[in-house]
Scaffold this motif. Structure first.
Motif, PDB file in Angstrom:
ATOM      1  N   PRO A 242      22.350 -12.454 -43.194  1.00  0.00           N
ATOM      2  CA  PRO A 242      22.479 -11.565 -42.039  1.00  0.00           C
ATOM      3  C   PRO A 242      21.162 -10.891 -41.682  1.00  0.00           C
ATOM      4  N   GLY A 243      21.158 -10.328 -40.462  1.00  0.00           N
ATOM      5  CA  GLY A 243      19.981  -9.634 -39.965  1.00  0.00           C
ATOM      6  C   GLY A 243      20.320  -8.889 -38.697  1.00  0.00           C
ATOM      7  N   ARG A 244      19.289  -8.311 -38.083  1.00  0.00           N
ATOM      8  CA  ARG A 244      19.508  -7.555 -36.847  1.00  0.00           C
ATOM      9  C   ARG A 244      18.410  -7.873 -35.847  1.00  0.00           C
ATOM     10  N   HIS A 245      18.833  -8.175 -34.597  1.00  0.00           N
ATOM     11  CA  HIS A 245      17.898  -8.403 -33.506  1.00  0.00           C
ATOM     12  C   HIS A 245      17.516  -7.063 -32.865  1.00  0.00           C
ATOM     13  N   PRO A 246      16.248  -6.703 -32.834  1.00  0.00           N
ATOM     14  CA  PRO A 246      15.895  -5.446 -32.161  1.00  0.00           C
ATOM     15  C   PRO A 246      16.021  -5.502 -30.644  1.00  0.00           C
ATOM     16  N   ILE A 247      15.870  -6.691 -30.035  1.00  0.00           N
ATOM     17  CA  ILE A 247      15.923  -6.763 -28.573  1.00  0.00           C
ATOM     18  C   ILE A 247      17.341  -6.533 -28.050  1.00  0.00           C
ATOM     19  N   SER A 248      18.338  -7.154 -28.633  1.00  0.00           N
ATOM     20  CA  SER A 248      19.717  -6.975 -28.161  1.00  0.00           C
ATOM     21  C   SER A 248      20.505  -6.003 -29.026  1.00  0.00           C
ATOM     22  N   SER A 249      19.933  -5.590 -30.147  1.00  0.00           N
ATOM     23  CA  SER A 249      20.551  -4.695 -31.134  1.00  0.00           C
ATOM     24  C   SER A 249      21.634  -5.364 -31.975  1.00  0.00           C
ATOM     25  N   ALA A 250      21.908  -6.645 -31.741  1.00  0.00           N
ATOM     26  CA  ALA A 250      23.038  -7.301 -32.404  1.00  0.00           C
ATOM     27  C   ALA A 250      22.757  -7.590 -33.882  1.00  0.00           C
ATOM     28  N   ILE A 251      23.812  -7.487 -34.671  1.00  0.00           N
ATOM     29  CA  ILE A 251      23.804  -7.956 -36.054  1.00  0.00           C
ATOM     30  C   ILE A 251      24.172  -9.435 -36.026  1.00  0.00           C
ATOM     31  N   PHE A 252      23.448 -10.290 -36.778  1.00  0.00           N
ATOM     32  CA  PHE A 252      23.634 -11.735 -36.681  1.00  0.00           C
ATOM     33  C   PHE A 252      23.700 -12.399 -38.046  1.00  0.00           C
ATOM     34  N   TRP A 253      24.197 -13.644 -38.032  1.00  0.00           N
ATOM     35  CA  TRP A 253      24.123 -14.551 -39.194  1.00  0.00           C
ATOM     36  C   TRP A 253      24.205 -15.976 -38.642  1.00  0.00           C
ATOM     37  N   TYR A 254      23.162 -16.780 -38.892  1.00  0.00           N
ATOM     38  CA  TYR A 254      23.058 -18.139 -38.366  1.00  0.00           C
ATOM     39  C   TYR A 254      23.337 -19.176 -39.449  1.00  0.00           C
ATOM     40  N   PHE A 255      24.139 -20.198 -39.079  1.00  0.00           N
ATOM     41  CA  PHE A 255      24.421 -21.324 -39.967  1.00  0.00           C
ATOM     42  C   PHE A 255      24.026 -22.635 -39.305  1.00  0.00           C
ATOM     43  N   ASN A 256      23.615 -23.587 -40.127  1.00  0.00           N
ATOM     44  CA  ASN A 256      23.367 -24.946 -39.650  1.00  0.00           C
ATOM     45  C   ASN A 256      24.698 -25.610 -39.346  1.00  0.00           C
ATOM     46  N   SER A 257      24.779 -26.273 -38.191  1.00  0.00           N
ATOM     47  CA  SER A 257      26.049 -26.831 -37.737  1.00  0.00           C
ATOM     48  C   SER A 257      25.987 -28.351 -37.647  1.00  0.00           C
ATOM     49  N   PRO A 258      27.011 -29.057 -38.136  1.00  0.00           N
ATOM     50  CA  PRO A 258      27.053 -30.514 -37.978  1.00  0.00           C
ATOM     51  C   PRO A 258      27.282 -30.944 -36.537  1.00  0.00           C
ATOM     52  N   ALA A 259      27.627 -29.991 -35.644  1.00  0.00           N
ATOM     53  CA  ALA A 259      27.795 -30.305 -34.226  1.00  0.00           C
ATOM     54  C   ALA A 259      26.500 -30.138 -33.443  1.00  0.00           C
ATOM     55  N   GLY A 260      25.432 -29.738 -34.120  1.00  0.00           N
ATOM     56  CA  GLY A 260      24.146 -29.618 -33.460  1.00  0.00           C
ATOM     57  C   GLY A 260      23.521 -28.252 -33.604  1.00  0.00           C
ATOM     58  N   ALA A 261      22.261 -28.233 -34.028  1.00  0.00           N
ATOM     59  CA  ALA A 261      21.462 -27.022 -34.126  1.00  0.00           C
ATOM     60  C   ALA A 261      22.148 -25.952 -34.983  1.00  0.00           C
ATOM     61  N   LEU A 262      22.265 -24.743 -34.456  1.00  0.00           N
ATOM     62  CA  LEU A 262      22.802 -23.620 -35.219  1.00  0.00           C
ATOM     63  C   LEU A 262      23.998 -23.002 -34.501  1.00  0.00           C
ATOM     64  N   VAL A 263      24.836 -22.320 -35.273  1.00  0.00           N
ATOM     65  CA  VAL A 263      25.850 -21.442 -34.698  1.00  0.00           C
ATOM     66  C   VAL A 263      25.676 -20.065 -35.315  1.00  0.00           C
ATOM     67  N   GLU A 264      26.066 -19.060 -34.569  1.00  0.00           N
ATOM     68  CA  GLU A 264      25.799 -17.674 -34.946  1.00  0.00           C
ATOM     69  C   GLU A 264      27.068 -16.842 -34.839  1.00  0.00           C
ATOM     70  N   TYR A 265      27.302 -15.999 -35.849  1.00  0.00           N
ATOM     71  CA  TYR A 265      28.205 -14.863 -35.697  1.00  0.00           C
ATOM     72  C   TYR A 265      27.354 -13.684 -35.237  1.00  0.00           C
ATOM     73  N   TYR A 266      27.858 -12.885 -34.259  1.00  0.00           N
ATOM     74  CA  TYR A 266      27.123 -11.684 -33.900  1.00  0.00           C
ATOM     75  C   TYR A 266      28.075 -10.602 -33.396  1.00  0.00           C
ATOM     76  N   ALA A 267      27.606  -9.359 -33.475  1.00  0.00           N
ATOM     77  CA  ALA A 267      28.387  -8.207 -33.015  1.00  0.00           C
ATOM     78  C   ALA A 267      27.441  -7.066 -32.690  1.00  0.00           C
ATOM     79  N   ASP A 268      27.950  -6.114 -31.913  1.00  0.00           N
ATOM     80  CA  ASP A 268      27.255  -4.866 -31.603  1.00  0.00           C
ATOM     81  C   ASP A 268      26.015  -5.088 -30.745  1.00  0.00           C
ATOM     82  N   GLU A 269      26.123  -5.958 -29.724  1.00  0.00           N
ATOM     83  CA  GLU A 269      24.997  -6.119 -28.800  1.00  0.00           C
ATOM     84  C   GLU A 269      24.991  -4.980 -27.790  1.00  0.00           C
TER      85      GLU A 269
END
Length: 321
Positions: A242-269
């Motif tokens: 997990p981490g936090r984006h300062p630009i959007s303020s969102a808390i995030f967590w990125y996973f590698n996806s077999p459907a392509g690139a990455l997928v992200e959980y996020y909240a509090d933007e």
């Protein structure tokens, strides 16, 4: 009149079996299944489709599979759909039916507009106590064993021509720029009032078209953590978080996806209005993340990957010298 958000996305992929398990672990509900096509729904009815690369009629990809093949944007009514249909008539790949209108954007991505099928939902979410406001009284914050995503919140695309693609989404679909990396990236939201971004366009030094990630909104930051820990226990690999984006303020967590690139959980933007003034930033690690954990957290030990497992003792329970 404005786009309401993402109603449906379609991935093209070769490994359908692996994608099937990934999105079940991710927390989506599988509502339709054939050997070549999987259809999932989020809590509010937003659809995620994974189609085998050999599926007849699958929109062309902007890069080699696995990747995103189509984005369907939702509107409120038939009049709105007709409005966007008229705006898209001059663009390549224009199609129109009773259910959808659409075209191909300047990056080559297939886009469609339909009357939204998503439903309004009311969910219990975490309350936060600050020094000034104590909104959580006699109540513990929630902890989640796994995530149940509410919807697809945004997509992030690599584009060869940042200005051309941005102009398309502004002039044809009415998007608004929230913030900028001048010459490198634009955060766009569907309407003057709404979350920080529904679409983020990135132009790399070696300009190309492709998918960076698809982001799923969850209730609160606790669900980001619970969902990420569950995915870790299931054996899926974290890219960052997990981490936090300062630009959007969102808390995030990125996973590698077999459907392509990455997928992200996020909240509090951040929530923006027409009074918001777009800012400009210089790309860099401090702009992408205020803090972040590379490789994620182990779902069993609840520590950073490869860190020493907890002993069960209190942290202060150390022998005296």
């Amino acid at each position: 009149m404005s786009i309401l958000g993402i109603d449906e996305i379609t991935f093209g992929a070769h490994d359908i079996a692996r994608c099937r398990q990934f999105f079940l672990d991710w927390g989506l509900t599988l509502v339709e299944e054939t050997p070549l096509r999987l259809v999932y729904e989020s809590l509010n009815g937003c659809r995620v489709i994974v189609a085998h690369s050999d599926t007849p009629g699958l929109p062309a990809g902007i890069e080699a599979d696995p990747t995103l093949r189509e984005v369907v944007w939702g509107v409120a009514n038939a009049a709105d759909m007709a409005h966007y249909g008229a705006a898209m008539q001059q663009w390549p790949g224009f199609v129109q039916s009773d259910a959808r209108v659409g075209c191909t954007d300047p990056s080559g991505l297939t886009i469609r507009v339909q009357i939204s099928r998503k439903k309004d939902i009311d969910l219990d979410c975490a309350q936060v106590n600050t020094w000034n406001e104590r909104s959580r009284v006699d109540q513990a914050s929630p902890a989640y064993e796994r995530a149940c995503p509410i919807e697809v919140g945004h997509v992030v695309l690599f584009v060869k021509s940042l200005e051309a693609v941005t102009q398309f989404y502004q002039e044809v679909l009415g998007f608004v720029i929230s913030d900028r990396y001048p010459g490198r990236g634009h955060f766009l939201r569907c309407a003057p009032r709404g979350g920080h971004h529904d679409l983020f366009l990135l132009q790399l030094p070696e300009a190309r078209n492709g998918l960076n990630h698809v982001a799923f909104t969850v209730r609160d930051h606790h669900e980001v953590f619970g969902g990420g820990l569950h995915m870790s226990r299931c054996g899926w690999d974290t890219e960052l978080g997990p981490g936090r984006h300062p630009i959007s303020s969102a808390i995030f967590w990125y996973f590698n996806s077999p459907a392509g690139a990455l997928v992200e959980y996020y909240a509090d933007e951040d929530e923006l209005t027409e009074n918001w003034q777009a800012r400009e930033f210089t790309p860099g690690p401090t702009m992408f993340a205020e803090w972040a954990i590379k490789g994620g957290i182990d779902g069993e030990t609840r520590r950073q990957k490869n860190a020493e497992a907890p002993s069960g003792r209190f942290m202060t329970d150390k022998p005296k010298a």
